[in-house]
Scaffold this active site. Sequence first.
Site, PDB file in Angstrom:
ATOM      1  N   ARG A 113       0.845  -1.198   0.000  1.00 27.12           N
ATOM      2  CA  ARG A 113       0.000   0.000   0.000  1.00 27.12           C
ATOM      3  C   ARG A 113       0.879   1.246   0.000  1.00 27.12           C
ATOM      4  NH1 ARG A 113      -4.616   2.331   4.112  1.00 27.12           N
ATOM      5  NH2 ARG A 113      -5.253   3.985   2.704  1.00 27.12           N
TER       6      ARG A 113
ATOM      7  N   ARG B  64      -7.859  -1.098  -1.204  1.00 25.44           N
ATOM      8  CA  ARG B  64      -6.515  -1.247  -0.639  1.00 25.44           C
ATOM      9  C   ARG B  64      -6.253  -2.679  -0.207  1.00 25.44           C
ATOM     10  NH1 ARG B  64      -9.155   2.528   3.794  1.00 25.44           N
ATOM     11  NH2 ARG B  64     -10.429   2.831   1.991  1.00 25.44           N
TER      12      ARG B  64
ATOM     13  N   ASP C 257      -5.322  -1.801   5.317  1.00 24.52           N
ATOM     14  CA  ASP C 257      -5.512  -0.510   5.984  1.00 24.52           C
ATOM     15  C   ASP C 257      -5.378  -0.770   7.469  1.00 24.52           C
ATOM     16  OD1 ASP C 257      -6.170   2.199   6.368  1.00 24.52           O
ATOM     17  OD2 ASP C 257      -8.283   1.724   6.620  1.00 24.52           O
TER      18      ASP C 257
ATOM     19  N   ASP D 117      -5.399   1.216  11.157  1.00 28.60           N
ATOM     20  CA  ASP D 117      -5.692   2.464  11.858  1.00 28.60           C
ATOM     21  C   ASP D 117      -5.493   2.285  13.349  1.00 28.60           C
ATOM     22  OD1 ASP D 117      -6.433   4.036   9.641  1.00 28.60           O
ATOM     23  OD2 ASP D 117      -8.455   3.205   9.654  1.00 28.60           O
TER      24      ASP D 117
END
Length: 181
Positions: free
Chosen positions: A106, A117, A120, A122
Site C-alpha cells: 500500500r 486497498r 488498511d 488504523d
Amino acid sequence: MWVRRGNLRGCCAGFLGGAGMKAVAAIALGSNLVSSFGDREANLIEAVRLIRPLGEVTAVSSFYDTEPVGYLDQPIFLNAALLLETELEPLTLLRELLMVEKAMGRDRSITVAKGPRVIDLDLLFYVGSDGHQLVMNSEELVLPHPEMQGRRFVLEPLAEIAPGMVHPMLKLTVREMLDRL
C-alpha cells in the site's frame, strides 16, 4: 500536543496489569483487494503477523465482511481489530503500522482516499502504561481515531475484544458507541 484522560484501569482489567505493564493499542485492520499474500483474509493474517514484532498481540477479533463507506465503487471489505501490548510510543507505533502497510504494497500517497486497498491499519486507541488513555491531536496522529464512533466496521470487531474500552472524550464504551449506530 499531549493530553492524558480517561483512566481505563476499571474497564480493561483483562488487558492492563500492574507494575511494569506496557501500553495497549487498539488497531483496526481492513482489506478489500487480492495481493501476493492471497485473498482479503490472507492479507489480514499477514498484517497480524507483521504487527507481532511491535509488541504482543493479545487479542484478534473475528473477521467481518463490510460494505465500503465513502467511496462506494469498490469491492467489499474484510475488517478486524486487534489489541497490542507494546513499549512503542504512539507516533512510533503509527509509523511502524504505516511501514507494515507499505511492506504489503500500500502506498497512501498514490491511492484514492477511502478507496480499494490491500491493507488498511488504523490506530484507534492508545492506553499508556499508567492505564490512562491518550488524547492526541497532531498533524501526524489524532487519538482516539476521529471517525471511529460512526463506523460499524470498526466498532463491531473492537466490541468483540474490548467492549469496555472507553472513548475518553465521548465517555462511552465501545459497546455503547456500537449500540448507538
